[in-house]
Design a protein around this motif. Structure first.
Motif, short mmCIF file in Angstrom:
data_model
loop_
_atom_site.label_atom_id
_atom_site.label_comp_id
_atom_site.label_asym_id
_atom_site.label_seq_id
_atom_site.Cartn_x
_atom_site.Cartn_y
_atom_site.Cartn_z
N TRP A 63 0.41 -1.18 -0.44
CA TRP A 63 -0.27 -0.05 -0.08
C TRP A 63 0.78 0.99 -0.05
O TRP A 63 2.00 0.91 0.56
CB TRP A 63 -0.95 0.24 0.80
CG TRP A 63 -1.88 -1.32 1.66
CD1 TRP A 63 -2.42 -1.70 0.49
CD2 TRP A 63 -3.24 -1.30 1.92
NE1 TRP A 63 -3.02 -2.67 1.21
CE2 TRP A 63 -3.53 -2.35 2.68
CE3 TRP A 63 -3.20 -0.14 3.50
CZ2 TRP A 63 -4.57 -2.50 3.25
CZ3 TRP A 63 -4.46 -0.79 4.59
CH2 TRP A 63 -4.90 -1.88 4.09
N HIS A 64 0.07 1.85 -0.70
CA HIS A 64 0.67 3.56 -0.71
C HIS A 64 -0.21 4.53 0.15
O HIS A 64 -1.10 4.84 -0.03
CB HIS A 64 1.25 4.81 -1.48
CG HIS A 64 0.64 4.14 -2.60
ND1 HIS A 64 0.40 2.81 -3.54
CD2 HIS A 64 0.43 5.14 -3.22
CE1 HIS A 64 0.55 3.92 -4.95
NE2 HIS A 64 -0.15 4.88 -5.10
N GLN A 143 1.79 5.05 9.14
CA GLN A 143 2.74 6.10 8.37
C GLN A 143 2.01 7.89 9.06
O GLN A 143 0.83 7.63 9.86
CB GLN A 143 2.31 5.96 7.21
CG GLN A 143 2.99 5.13 6.55
CD GLN A 143 2.95 4.96 5.14
OE1 GLN A 143 2.01 5.74 4.14
NE2 GLN A 143 4.52 4.45 4.23
#
Length: 151
Positions: A63-64, A143
């Motif tokens: 994922w980003h 993140q």
């Protein structure tokens, strides 16, 4: 007329100059301590032991994430390795300044099939979006995304 420079003049200049330096340093130190948000983890040794395992699991997801803010709307996008939108099973987000926690807010994000959005008024400047998301298999995705709000 030229005045004579005496010893007490030099002493007064010396004391005034260093007094200003000390006052500025004390002010900066006080503000740094007063705005410190606190500890990130209770035990840094234990956190360091788990870091590589968590990082490897998160990298496997592929994922980003990208955070954007325009016209009072916060947008958070998760995409997989094929650049397709991802719907997470659990999402915790905190938006705040990097230097203090006074402006921290936890917006209610709604998934529209492509992105997560929330109405959120933010003052201009640099913000930090702290994201903790959970995949369907239970893998945690964590993140910190920088966010710049234009004024």
């Amino acid at each position: 007329m030229i005045r004579e420079l005496r010893g007490w003049h030099v002493a007064a200049m010396f004391i005034t100059g260093f007094g200003i330096i000390i006052a500025v340093n004390l002010t900066l130190a006080f503000n740094a301590v007063a705005t410190f948000p606190g500890l990130e983890v209770r035990n840094s040794y234990v956190a360091s032991q788990e870091f590589d395992r968590k990082r490897a699991a998160q990298m496997t997801l592929g994922w980003h994430a990208v955070a954007q803010h325009e016209a009072g709307i916060l947008t958070l996008r998760f995409n997989d390795a094929s650049d397709r939108p991802v719907r997470v099973t659990q999402l915790d987000v905190i938006v705040g300044r990097a230097t203090h926690v006074a402006a921290d807010v936890a917006p209610d994000l709604i998934f529209d099939g492509r992105v997560y959005t929330a109405d959120l008024a933010l003052a201009p400047g640099s913000w930090l979006v702290r994201v903790v998301a959970r995949a369907k298999d239970g893998t945690s995705f964590e993140q910190r995304l920088p966010l710049h709000v234009k004024g």
